[in-house]
Design an enzyme around this catalytic site. Sequence first.
Site, short mmCIF file in Angstrom:
data_model
loop_
_atom_site.label_atom_id
_atom_site.label_comp_id
_atom_site.label_asym_id
_atom_site.label_seq_id
_atom_site.Cartn_x
_atom_site.Cartn_y
_atom_site.Cartn_z
N THR A 223 5.02 -1.85 -0.56
CA THR A 223 4.82 -0.99 0.40
C THR A 223 3.20 -0.71 0.74
O THR A 223 2.61 -0.63 1.62
CB THR A 223 5.36 0.18 0.76
OG1 THR A 223 7.01 0.04 0.57
CG2 THR A 223 5.15 1.27 1.57
N CYS A 224 2.85 -0.46 -0.60
CA CYS A 224 1.32 -0.27 -0.60
C CYS A 224 0.31 -1.21 -0.19
O CYS A 224 -0.63 -1.05 0.50
CB CYS A 224 0.80 0.00 -1.92
SG CYS A 224 1.62 1.37 -2.68
N SER A 225 0.69 -2.67 -0.54
CA SER A 225 -0.08 -3.87 -0.12
C SER A 225 0.31 -4.47 1.26
O SER A 225 -0.54 -4.86 1.91
CB SER A 225 0.30 -4.95 -1.22
OG SER A 225 -0.39 -4.56 -2.26
#
Length: 161
Positions: free
Chosen positions: A48-50
């Site tokens: 989700t972060c990337s």
Amino acid sequence: MTIAVGDSVPDVKLKMVGPDDITEVSSNDFFAGKKVVLFGVPGAFTPTCSNNHLPGYLENADAIRSKGVDTIAVIAVNDAFVMRAWARFTGGEGKISFLADGSGVFAKAAGLEQDMSAGGMGLRNKRFSMIVDNGKVTELNLEGSPGQAVDSGAARLLEQL
């Protein structure tokens, strides 16, 4: 206790990564005299972060800056070498500031830590975004749904600016 609107950011030492060096910076110095958009992620290179959270800020960086923001920064409980590799891998190097909170001192001091040991990740940031004006939090968004970046995403933050 979780940091709140009107609070000052905690004064801790962080590592700021650049293309050629890693420097130690106090959070007080980093936020002093400017308007900063700070978003926190559980970890560099996580899905989700990337794939969602960071790209939203990179895509909207110009729009965010056009609203009077001096600096956009991402913080994660990762070491500076991982954060530098993530900045390079994502094309974010030189576009936003990457702050390494390797031991989670900022996360703990701000009350934004979460225990992700069950997933093998240990202590991490909660997913969040905030606007900090001269060291004071003026907006704070904690993500309500795991695995998403809606409440703390760039579109939400743009609405608040």
